[in-house]
Scaffold this motif. Structure first.
Motif, PDB file in Angstrom:
ATOM      1  N   ASP A   1       0.799  -1.229   0.000  1.00 13.13           N
ATOM      2  CA  ASP A   1       0.000   0.000   0.000  1.00 13.13           C
ATOM      3  C   ASP A   1       0.827   1.273   0.000  1.00 13.13           C
ATOM      4  O   ASP A   1       0.305   2.348  -0.227  1.00 13.13           O
ATOM      5  CB  ASP A   1      -0.917   0.030   1.235  1.00 13.13           C
ATOM      6  N   ASN A   2       2.113   1.163   0.255  1.00 13.08           N
ATOM      7  CA  ASN A   2       2.916   2.369   0.445  1.00 13.08           C
ATOM      8  C   ASN A   2       3.588   2.881  -0.829  1.00 13.08           C
ATOM      9  O   ASN A   2       4.451   3.747  -0.753  1.00 13.08           O
ATOM     10  CB  ASN A   2       3.973   2.117   1.521  1.00 13.08           C
TER      11      ASN A   2
ATOM     12  N   ASP B   1       3.183  -4.961  -9.312  1.00 10.37           N
ATOM     13  CA  ASP B   1       2.234  -4.159  -8.550  1.00 10.37           C
ATOM     14  C   ASP B   1       0.980  -3.983  -9.405  1.00 10.37           C
ATOM     15  O   ASP B   1       1.073  -3.764 -10.616  1.00 10.37           O
ATOM     16  CB  ASP B   1       2.828  -2.788  -8.204  1.00 10.37           C
TER      17      ASP B   1
ATOM     18  N   PHE C   1      -2.937  -1.986  -9.215  1.00 17.96           N
ATOM     19  CA  PHE C   1      -3.663  -0.950  -8.495  1.00 17.96           C
ATOM     20  C   PHE C   1      -4.867  -0.510  -9.313  1.00 17.96           C
ATOM     21  O   PHE C   1      -4.894  -0.622 -10.535  1.00 17.96           O
ATOM     22  CB  PHE C   1      -2.745   0.250  -8.205  1.00 17.96           C
TER      23      PHE C   1
ATOM     24  N   ASP D   1      -8.369   5.699  -4.413  1.00 17.73           N
ATOM     25  CA  ASP D   1      -8.131   4.546  -3.555  1.00 17.73           C
ATOM     26  C   ASP D   1      -7.633   3.453  -4.488  1.00 17.73           C
ATOM     27  O   ASP D   1      -8.363   2.997  -5.365  1.00 17.73           O
ATOM     28  CB  ASP D   1      -9.441   4.143  -2.871  1.00 17.73           C
ATOM     29  N   TYR D   2      -6.401   3.050  -4.347  1.00 22.56           N
ATOM     30  CA  TYR D   2      -5.808   2.094  -5.273  1.00 22.56           C
ATOM     31  C   TYR D   2      -6.341   0.679  -5.097  1.00 22.56           C
ATOM     32  O   TYR D   2      -6.047  -0.195  -5.902  1.00 22.56           O
ATOM     33  CB  TYR D   2      -4.279   2.103  -5.149  1.00 22.56           C
ATOM     34  N   ARG D   3      -7.100   0.446  -4.063  1.00 18.23           N
ATOM     35  CA  ARG D   3      -7.791  -0.818  -3.804  1.00 18.23           C
ATOM     36  C   ARG D   3      -6.867  -2.034  -3.864  1.00 18.23           C
ATOM     37  O   ARG D   3      -7.257  -3.106  -4.328  1.00 18.23           O
ATOM     38  CB  ARG D   3      -8.970  -0.984  -4.748  1.00 18.23           C
ATOM     39  N   ARG D   4      -5.666  -1.857  -3.382  1.00 15.40           N
ATOM     40  CA  ARG D   4      -4.708  -2.964  -3.427  1.00 15.40           C
ATOM     41  C   ARG D   4      -5.148  -4.136  -2.557  1.00 15.40           C
ATOM     42  O   ARG D   4      -4.893  -5.284  -2.906  1.00 15.40           O
ATOM     43  CB  ARG D   4      -3.324  -2.468  -3.024  1.00 15.40           C
ATOM     44  N   LYS D   5      -5.769  -3.857  -1.434  1.00 13.29           N
ATOM     45  CA  LYS D   5      -6.230  -4.957  -0.572  1.00 13.29           C
ATOM     46  C   LYS D   5      -7.232  -5.827  -1.336  1.00 13.29           C
ATOM     47  O   LYS D   5      -7.118  -7.054  -1.364  1.00 13.29           O
ATOM     48  CB  LYS D   5      -6.860  -4.416   0.708  1.00 13.29           C
TER      49      LYS D   5
END
Length: 153
Positions: free
Chosen positions: A15-16, A78, A80, A32-36
């Motif tokens: 997330d960082n 990555d 996102f 909100d990159y919604r990575r989770k």
């Protein structure tokens, strides 16, 4: 030619990292990159589905794949969410131009190998984005265009 290898573990998404720090990605506006959520979708089958499609058509050789695994390039992927564009964005890992000076791996001995690995990982990243968007993502973009945009219809 199909690559006959096992599906690796999906990458963990951090997330960082701001996607705009990558040379190969641009995200407009705050989002909100919604990575989770994307990480969960990768774990729930999107990575395996995309990988299965990718290995059936990739030109990567088993020797090149072994290099990818040896230097743990997959962990550098990555993914996102880009709400403005209503798409999944990605950053694909790659081997650097100064590979000779850095002595990255003993089996890397040509630009052809570097190019093949970099192109193959880019294709895997793009295919993963398509699988996520087309088959797994159920949310809608929250971006609303301003009302004062000209009407070109």
């Amino acid at each position: 030619m199909a690559l006959s290898v096992e599906t690796p573990t999906p990458p963990s998404l951090a997330d960082n990292v701001d996607p705009n720090e990558y040379d190969d990605a641009e995200v407009v506006g705050d989002t909100d990159y919604r990575r989770k959520e994307l990480g969960e979708l990768l774990q729930d089958g999107a990575w395996a589905d995309a990988f299965e499609l990718w290995v059936s058509d990739t030109s990567l050789t088993e020797d090149e794949w072994r290099i990818v695994l040896d230097i743990e390039l997959l962990s550098q992927f990555d993914f996102f969410w880009d709400d403005f564009a209503d798409r999944v964005g990605y950053h694909a890992p790659g081997l650097p131009e100064d590979w000779k000076e850095r002595d990255i791996h003993p089996d890397i001995n040509s630009w052809k190998t570097i190019s093949s690995i970099n192109a193959g990982l880019t294709e895997l990243g793009q295919l993963t984005c398509e699988v996520l968007k087309d088959e797994y993502i159920t949310w809608e973009s929250e971006y609303e265009a301003p009302e004062d945009l000209p009407d070109f219809s």
